[in-house]
Design a protein around this motif. Structure first.
Motif, PDB file in Angstrom:
ATOM      1  N   ASP A 132       0.817  -1.212   0.000  1.00 13.54           N
ATOM      2  CA  ASP A 132       0.000   0.000   0.000  1.00 13.54           C
ATOM      3  C   ASP A 132       0.852   1.266   0.000  1.00 13.54           C
ATOM      4  O   ASP A 132       0.442   2.298  -0.531  1.00 13.54           O
ATOM      5  N   SER A 135       1.323   3.134  -3.301  1.00 12.92           N
ATOM      6  CA  SER A 135       0.226   4.014  -3.713  1.00 12.92           C
ATOM      7  C   SER A 135       0.297   5.343  -2.963  1.00 12.92           C
ATOM      8  O   SER A 135       0.022   6.409  -3.532  1.00 12.92           O
ATOM      9  N   SER A 164     -10.075   3.316 -11.536  1.00 16.41           N
ATOM     10  CA  SER A 164     -10.073   2.644 -10.235  1.00 16.41           C
ATOM     11  C   SER A 164     -11.467   2.176  -9.806  1.00 16.41           C
ATOM     12  O   SER A 164     -11.590   1.138  -9.146  1.00 16.41           O
ATOM     13  N   LYS A 182      -5.774   0.535  -5.933  1.00 11.73           N
ATOM     14  CA  LYS A 182      -5.141   1.663  -5.260  1.00 11.73           C
ATOM     15  C   LYS A 182      -4.080   2.321  -6.145  1.00 11.73           C
ATOM     16  O   LYS A 182      -3.971   3.550  -6.181  1.00 11.73           O
ATOM     17  N   CYS A 185      -5.827   4.359  -8.835  1.00  8.64           N
ATOM     18  CA  CYS A 185      -6.438   5.552  -8.268  1.00  8.64           C
ATOM     19  C   CYS A 185      -5.374   6.627  -8.055  1.00  8.64           C
ATOM     20  O   CYS A 185      -5.552   7.790  -8.455  1.00  8.64           O
TER      21      CYS A 185
END
Length: 254
Positions: A132, A135, A164, A182, A185
């Motif tokens: 994560d 991102s 996304s 993610k 996005c």
């Protein structure tokens, strides 16, 4: 005067290339350590086999691997050629950013964006997961880019949603991983709607060809899971470097 400008342009490209080689060496560390939950900022580099601490002479991008003939200096275990390849790839991509965008802050932002994509692609290829924090790093770059160009916020918001949201729906159906959602996005917020849409088209096309090839060669079947992150990385990279030219060519033809 023109010759001086040309020389300066190529010096910029050379600087970006050399800088990319150095960053590529760090990316190898990140690719190895992030899935193991190890710090990428603390601790000396070490051989994955014998865990001997590496010296400065062992860490010269590309040249150390060539000089050691692809083996550890201490235990003589083979070192994957992926290490110099990633360093070289990073150098080439940085050089292309320097060539197309010059010595600008935009070029620097794109270089860091492409660096994150390299790490994302390799980790997804190795583990079928995308951390994560990658991102989050892209979102930080996007906020910086937005501060430089406040009028682009509508395109960036649309870019964050246009790919996304469909990806999120697919993830609810277990047809796609949450990491892909993610990344797209964040990447959409960084690039804006036209470029992220271009990246999606390129990624899908390249991914379909790769999947077809793997099935023809019987390395995968229809039920096999194939990480989509590397294809997203390729599409996003192509979009950063040539996306505007591709969009213009498309609009000219149609």
């Amino acid at each position: 005067m023109n010759e001086q400008v040309l020389v300066m342009e190529w010096l910029i490209v050379l600087f970006f290339f050399l800088f990319g080689l150095v960053i590529g060496s760090y990316l190898n560390v990140a690719i190895y350590r992030l899935p193991l939950r190890l710090s990428t900022a603390k601790g000396r580099s070490f051989c994955p086999q014998c865990h001997h601490t590496l010296s400065a002479m062992d860490l010269i991008p590309v040249l150390s691997w060539l000089g050691l003939r692809g083996k550890c200096r201490y235990c003589h275990a083979p070192i994957s050629p992926r290490y110099p390849l990633i360093e070289s790839l990073t150098g080439i991509l940085y050089a292309l950013c320097g060539f197309y965008y010059g010595a600008t802050f935009t070029a620097v932002l794109h270089c860091f964006f492409l660096s994150i994509l390299i790490v994302m692609a390799m980790i997804d290829l190795d583990t079928m997961e995308i951390p994560d924090r990658l991102s989050v790093f892209i979102l930080i770059l996007a906020v910086i880019a937005l501060a430089l160009e406040p009028a682009s916020i509508p395109s960036r918001i649309l870019g964050a949603l246009i790919i996304s949201v469909p990806f999120w729906i697919l993830s609810r159906l277990n047809a796609m991983g949450g990491g892909d959602v993610k990344i797209m996005c964040a990447a959409g917020f960084y690039l804006g709607a036209p470029l992220v849409l271009t990246a999606f088209v390129l990624s899908s096309f390249i991914g379909a060809i790769a999947a077809l090839y793997l099935m023809i060669c019987k390395k995968k079947d229809r039920k096999s899971e194939i990480p989509f992150g590397p294809f997203l990385a390729v599409g996003l990279t192509l979009s950063v470097l040539w996306g505007n030219a591709l969009i213009q060519a498309y609009l000219t033809l149609f």
